[in-house]
Enzyme design. Structure first.
Site, PDB file in Angstrom:
ATOM      1  N   TYR A 150      54.923   1.050  18.881  1.00 41.72           N
ATOM      2  CA  TYR A 150      54.479   0.195  19.801  1.00 41.72           C
ATOM      3  C   TYR A 150      55.045  -0.990  19.268  1.00 41.72           C
ATOM      4  O   TYR A 150      55.211  -1.516  18.216  1.00 41.72           O
ATOM      5  CB  TYR A 150      52.874   0.228  19.630  1.00 41.72           C
ATOM      6  CG  TYR A 150      51.997  -0.942  20.250  1.00 41.72           C
ATOM      7  CD1 TYR A 150      52.041  -0.891  21.696  1.00 41.72           C
ATOM      8  CD2 TYR A 150      51.419  -1.874  19.575  1.00 41.72           C
ATOM      9  CE1 TYR A 150      51.387  -1.644  22.274  1.00 41.72           C
ATOM     10  CE2 TYR A 150      50.721  -2.774  20.199  1.00 41.72           C
ATOM     11  CZ  TYR A 150      50.699  -2.787  21.836  1.00 41.72           C
ATOM     12  OH  TYR A 150      50.005  -3.690  22.345  1.00 41.72           O
ATOM     13  N   ASP A 245      60.839  -3.901  13.944  1.00 40.65           N
ATOM     14  CA  ASP A 245      59.451  -4.414  14.423  1.00 40.65           C
ATOM     15  C   ASP A 245      58.421  -4.479  13.128  1.00 40.65           C
ATOM     16  O   ASP A 245      57.954  -3.273  12.681  1.00 40.65           O
ATOM     17  CB  ASP A 245      58.969  -3.774  15.350  1.00 40.65           C
ATOM     18  CG  ASP A 245      57.570  -4.500  15.881  1.00 40.65           C
ATOM     19  OD1 ASP A 245      56.920  -5.105  15.100  1.00 40.65           O
ATOM     20  OD2 ASP A 245      57.114  -3.942  16.901  1.00 40.65           O
ATOM     21  N   LYS A 273      50.556 -10.226  12.569  1.00 41.24           N
ATOM     22  CA  LYS A 273      49.478  -9.797  11.709  1.00 41.24           C
ATOM     23  C   LYS A 273      49.263 -10.655  10.435  1.00 41.24           C
ATOM     24  O   LYS A 273      48.626 -11.674  10.312  1.00 41.24           O
ATOM     25  CB  LYS A 273      49.393  -8.265  11.336  1.00 41.24           C
ATOM     26  CG  LYS A 273      49.281  -7.711  12.926  1.00 41.24           C
ATOM     27  CD  LYS A 273      49.134  -6.028  12.730  1.00 41.24           C
ATOM     28  CE  LYS A 273      48.656  -5.620  14.315  1.00 41.24           C
ATOM     29  NZ  LYS A 273      49.646  -4.906  14.960  1.00 41.24           N
TER      30      LYS A 273
HETATM   31  C1  LIG Z   1      50.217  -4.896  16.272  1.00 38.28           C
HETATM   32  C2  LIG Z   1      51.746  -4.692  16.729  1.00 38.28           C
HETATM   33  C3  LIG Z   1      52.473  -5.366  17.580  1.00 38.28           C
HETATM   34  C4  LIG Z   1      51.582  -6.265  18.628  1.00 38.28           C
HETATM   35  O1  LIG Z   1      50.960  -7.512  18.145  1.00 38.28           O
HETATM   36  P1  LIG Z   1      49.891  -8.185  18.799  1.00 38.28           P
HETATM   37  O2  LIG Z   1      49.570  -9.372  17.772  1.00 38.28           O
HETATM   38  O3  LIG Z   1      48.777  -7.218  18.729  1.00 38.28           O
HETATM   39  O4  LIG Z   1      50.545  -8.744  20.156  1.00 38.28           O
HETATM   40  C5  LIG Z   1      53.726  -5.362  18.017  1.00 38.28           C
HETATM   41  N1  LIG Z   1      54.460  -4.267  17.032  1.00 38.28           N
HETATM   42  C6  LIG Z   1      53.577  -3.620  16.126  1.00 38.28           C
HETATM   43  C7  LIG Z   1      54.535  -2.725  15.052  1.00 38.28           C
HETATM   44  C8  LIG Z   1      52.414  -3.731  16.003  1.00 38.28           C
HETATM   45  O5  LIG Z   1      51.780  -3.114  15.021  1.00 38.28           O
END
Ligand SMILES: *Cc1c(COP(=O)(O)O)cnc(C)c1O
Length: 433
Positions: A150, A245, A273
């Site tokens: 994701y 990511d 995060k």
């Molecule tokens: C949570 C997450 C996102 C998206 O971040 P948001 O702050 O929810 O938009 C993107 N990549 C990874 C790997 C994530 O865990």
């Protein structure tokens, strides 16, 4: 002691029922809605340390930690007092502030690939921007992503996207034009041959490869030995960029993220995060030569009204300061390992096929023999059993992610007693599954 009376959730139900006519599905982010595990979600009233309390005053040991940011524990007193002081000076400047330099330096010092950084307001925004940068820098349009990874909800990433998309069984999303995802190529995680084949089929067209270096959005999946190194080689050979990511793994797998742990340096990295310490922050960064393409240093446009605001910077700085203290990652590793080995032992004791593990403060448990090395493997998990396990644990005062396709998150506030409490609950729940 483990209670045996069913949870009283009258107020949660009332509030959530009202929410459903106010907001789609009653929530502002889909996985909160408990769709995949059934039952009504719990409405939180307050959080502190390792715990969350709902509006009916039930207490839960929380293993989500607002999906990762609360690695120091919820509402850490030092973060709160730093925020209170910052608040006095205003909430947003829309002009440069010194705190941006402080957090930027901390990120650059910590994350091996990052020489220059741009702050944004969410992980989604960071991933969207990094994709534009990959294309701007290479002059190529295609990207490779992995099934079950994701990268936020931007159009181009909503292909085999894991997390809430997997949880709800949406293969893709309506509203995403085919033309937008036509340049998004996908491969199974941990499959280098598939990546090589894609580069062969599309010579000179692929701008780069983006992945979660440790997956947390199709449950918890660790890269096979050589997978990250292999991607580093393949991208280099093909003049393409490697992008980690690390929105979830950054400052969680280690202080320098998964790239420091595995000693593989990507060209670009996204963060989010933890670096916001519970306030909305994302970031992308990498080699200076690439980052200097970003406006106003270069031509690639990307902007943000609230980006780098003093409150978010303050929460991020204080959170990283706490994480820098000696012994924090050792503590996180030890306690997370204790929890997952305990859970696996309880599963065995009670006759359930299960597998799982942890890396530092991130963990996952699947109801399948395993091993789980890809999204397809993750889908072998007994989802129905997971739902009953989830509900049972909730009844016992343990708040786990309401989806098999999400990892669990430990914090510095979790104690040995919290782990014992959780394992006692798990023994009771699993023996009745
Ligand atoms: C949570 C997450 C996102 C998206 O971040 P948001 O702050 O929810 O938009 C993107 N990549 C990874 C790997 C994530 O865990």
């Amino acid at each position: 002691m483990v209670s045996t009376t069913p949870l009283k959730t009258t107020k949660s139900q009332e509030i959530f029922n009202a929410a459903q006519s106010l907001m789609p599905g009653g929530v502002n982010s889909p996985v909160r809605a408990f769709k995949s595990v059934g039952g009504q979600p719990i409405v939180f009233d307050r959080v502190k340390g390792a715990y969350a309390w709902d509006v009916d005053n039930n207490r839960y040991v929380d293993y989500i930690g607002t999906w990762g940011p609360a690695i120091c524990g919820h509402a850490h007193p030092e973060v709160l007092s730093a925020l209170a002081a910052a608040l006095e000076k205003g909430t947003s400047f829309g002009a440069p502030c010194a705190l941006e330099n402080v957090l930027a330096e901390m990120v650059i010092d910590a994350v091996p690939s990052i020489e220059m950084v741009r702050f944004v307001n969410s992980g989604t925004e960071a991933c969207m921007a990094v994709l534009r940068l990959m294309r701007a820098y290479t002059g190529r349009n295609k990207i490779i992503k992995f099934e079950g990874c994701y990268h936020g909800h931007a159009d181009m990433f909503l292909v085999k996207a894991g997390s809430g998309v997997a949880t709800l069984g949406l293969p893709d999303s309506p509203g995403v034009p085919k033309s937008t995802t036509a340049d998004t190529l996908t491969a199974p995680y941990n499959n280098l041959e598939a990546v090589k084949a894609l580069f062969k089929q599309h010579p000179g067209e692929i701008s780069g490869v983006i992945l979660e270096p440790v997956v947390g959005n199709s449950g918890f999946i660790i890269p096979d030995g050589g997978f990250l190194e292999g991607l580093r080689e393949i991208t280099q050979e093909n003049g393409a960029l490697l992008v980690f990511d690390e929105v979830m793994t950054g400052f969680r797998i280690s202080y320098g993220g998964a790239q420091a742990k595995f000693n593989v340096t990507p060209d670009l990295t996204t963060l989010g995060k933890i670096i916001g310490g519970g306030l909305p922050v994302g970031a992308y960064g990498g080699r200076k030569e690439i980052m200097e393409m970003v406006a106003p240093a270069g031509p690639m446009y990307q902007a943000g009204t609230l980006s780098g605001n003093p409150l978010a910077m303050t929460a991020g700085i204080k959170t990283l300061e706490i994480l820098q203290r000696s012994g924090t990652y050792e503590q996180l590793e030890a306690i997370t390992h204790k929890l997952i080995t305990g859970l696996l032992a309880v599963a065995k004791e009670t006759g359930h096929a299960a597998c799982g593990g942890n890396l530092s403060a991130m963990f996952g448990l699947f109801f399948t023999e395993g091993p789980v090395n890809s999204y397809d493997d993750a889908k072998q998990s007994d989802l129905e059993k997971f739902s009953r396990f989830h509900r049972g644990m909730l009844e016992q005062g343990v708040y786990l992610a309401p989806s098999q396709f999400e990892a669990g998150f430990m914090s510095l506030a979790h104690t040995e007693e919290d782990i014992e409490f959780t394992l006692t609950a798990a023994r009771k729940v699993m023996s009745e599954l």
